[in-house]
Design an enzyme around this catalytic site. Sequence first.
Site, PDB file in Angstrom:
ATOM      1  N   ASP A 281       0.866  -1.191   0.000  1.00 24.36           N
ATOM      2  CA  ASP A 281       0.000   0.000   0.000  1.00 24.36           C
ATOM      3  C   ASP A 281       0.899   1.237   0.000  1.00 24.36           C
ATOM      4  O   ASP A 281       2.015   1.176  -0.524  1.00 24.36           O
ATOM      5  CB  ASP A 281      -0.959  -0.062   1.203  1.00 24.36           C
ATOM      6  CG  ASP A 281      -2.246   0.714   0.953  1.00 24.36           C
ATOM      7  OD1 ASP A 281      -2.157   1.859   0.494  1.00 24.36           O
ATOM      8  OD2 ASP A 281      -3.341   0.183   1.220  1.00 24.36           O
ATOM      9  N   HIS A 304       2.095   1.856  -3.227  1.00 22.53           N
ATOM     10  CA  HIS A 304       1.171   2.794  -3.862  1.00 22.53           C
ATOM     11  C   HIS A 304       1.727   4.218  -3.902  1.00 22.53           C
ATOM     12  O   HIS A 304       1.035   5.147  -4.241  1.00 22.53           O
ATOM     13  CB  HIS A 304      -0.190   2.760  -3.162  1.00 22.53           C
ATOM     14  CG  HIS A 304      -0.927   1.467  -3.362  1.00 22.53           C
ATOM     15  ND1 HIS A 304      -2.208   1.254  -2.914  1.00 22.53           N
ATOM     16  CD2 HIS A 304      -0.549   0.305  -3.971  1.00 22.53           C
ATOM     17  CE1 HIS A 304      -2.597   0.028  -3.246  1.00 22.53           C
ATOM     18  NE2 HIS A 304      -1.602  -0.568  -3.871  1.00 22.53           N
TER      19      HIS A 304
END
Length: 472
Positions: A281, A304
Site C-alpha cells: 500500500d 502505492h
Amino acid sequence: MKNLTFLVLILLLSENSINANAKNHKHRKQGKAGPPTASKGRPLVYKNDDNGGDVLDANATPSVTISNTFSVRSYGAKGDGVADDTSAFEKAWADACKVQGSTVLIPSGFVFLVKPMAFSGPNCQSNIVFQLDGKIIAPTNFGAWGKGLLQWLDFSKLKGIAIKGQGVIDGRGSVWWNDKTTTYQTDQEDASDLQGEGEDKAGMPSTKPTALRFYGSTDVTVTGITIQNSPQTHLKFDDCVGVQVSGISISSPANSPNTDGIHLQNSQDVIIHTTNLACGDDCISIQTGCNGIYVHNVNCGPGHGISIGGLGKDGTKACVSNITVRDSTIKNTMNGVRIKTWQGGSGSVQGVMFSNIQVSEVENPILIDQYYCDGHRCANKTSNVAISSVSYQSIKGTYVTNPIRLACSESTPCSGITLSTIILHPSLNAKNDSPFCWEAFGEIQTATTPTVTCLRNGGPSHKQPSNSGGSC
Ligand SMILES: *[C@@H]1O[C@H](CO)[C@@H](O)[C@H](O)[C@H]1NC(C)=O
Ligand SMILES: *[C@@H]1O[C@H](CO)[C@@H](O)[C@H](O)[C@H]1NC(C)=O
C-alpha cells in the site's frame, strides 16, 4: 579535579535515577529474575551511608557496577522462535520503565515470539532505548489475537523512546493477507493452539494489527531496524511530537493488502530519511493532523507511492500543513506523489513541496484526486478539503498510465499549484497520455514534458476555500 567535580555534579543531578538503579540492583541480589547484565557506558559507583541512603563516593574502589541495561534473556526469554517470550518482555519493560535512560536489550542471534503487547509509558521514566539486535516474530495462531486487535507492538505515552539496532520485527502477515477461505497455513508451534478451533475458524480476525505503533509520545526515534510482513500497516505514529526515522527498512510483498509502510496522523515535527520502503500500500501515508513533516532520501516501491490522505472521509475535517518530500526515488508503484480527499470533507491541505523525485515505471507520478472513493460509487458533495500551495519541482522519470492528473473539487478548487522541471516520459510499453486538470489553479514555472496546458492561471475567483467550512 575539574572533571571529577563535573562528574559528581552530573551524578547528583540524576540522583533519582541512581536510586532507582540501586533499588533495582538490590532486588536482583535477592534472587528475583533480574538481569545482572553488562553495563553499557561508564559504571556508576555508590556506597550505602549509615542512614540507609545511597550516596556517591567518588574515591571508592568500584564495588558495584550499576547497570541500566535489561536484557530480555535475563528475564527468561528463550529466543528459540517457538516458546512464548511475552512475559519476559513484559518484565524487562516493567523494570526498564523505572530507570531513566535505561536500555531494554533484545540480543542478536535469537528469535523471540511475542504476543500483542503494550509498552505503556505514562508512569515510565524518560529516554528509554529499545535495543533491537535480534528478531521479534508475531504469533500466527488465531487464538493469540482474540477478536482482532489494532496493534501488535504498541508503545504509548512515552517521553523519549528510541528503537535502534540491526534487528527485525516480523509480523508474519501472510496468514492475514490470504482470503479467509484459503487454506490456513500454520507454523509448527501454532499447530497445537489451533487444535479444537475447528476447521471453519481457521481464518484470522478481520481486524488486522499494525506491527509497530507509537502513540501520544514525544521524542521518538526509530533507526536501523527492519520491519517486515506486517498484517497491516508496518509503522504508525499517532499523536506524536518530534519523530525521527532513519536507516530503516520496511518490506512486504507488492500484493499484500493494506500494508502501508509508515503511517502518520496527528503528529508534528517528523523527519523520515535514508529509508527503504517496499510494501503493498502507501509507502508513506500522511493523514489528518500532520504538520511539519520532512521526508528525504527515501526509496519507495513496490507500493502505492507517497500519499497525503485520504482526507475528509464521511464529512470529517482534516488539517495537514507544511509537508516536504524530497530527494527520493519511487519505483514500480501505483502512484508517485499523491494527495487524495473524499467528497464532503472540510479543512485544508496547505504548504506541500515535492522536490527532486525520481520516478520509474510509476502509473500516476503526479496525482491530486479530490474525488477519492474506495471501491463504491461516491456522490459528489458541496464541500471538500481545500488544497493550496502545492509545489512540484524536478519530478523526473517514467510513467505507465497518466503523467499528471490534478482532479480538484468544484466546490473548493485547488490553488497555488506550481510545476517546475517536470520531465515525464511514457515507460517502454505505455501509451503517451496528456496531463489532465480539473478546477486546478496555479503556475507553470518552467516548460514541462509533457506540456501542461490545463492548469489555470491565477486563483479561483468564484469560490474561496473558506466555503468548505473548515479553517484549520
Ligand atoms: C515546517 O516543518 C519543518 C520540519 O519539517 C520545520 O523545520 C519548519 O520550521 C516548519 N515551518 C513552519 C513555517 O512551520
Ligand atoms: C462528480 O463530479 C465530477 C466533476 O464534475 C464528475 O466528473 C463526476 O462524474 C461526478 N461524480 C458523480 C458520482 O456524480
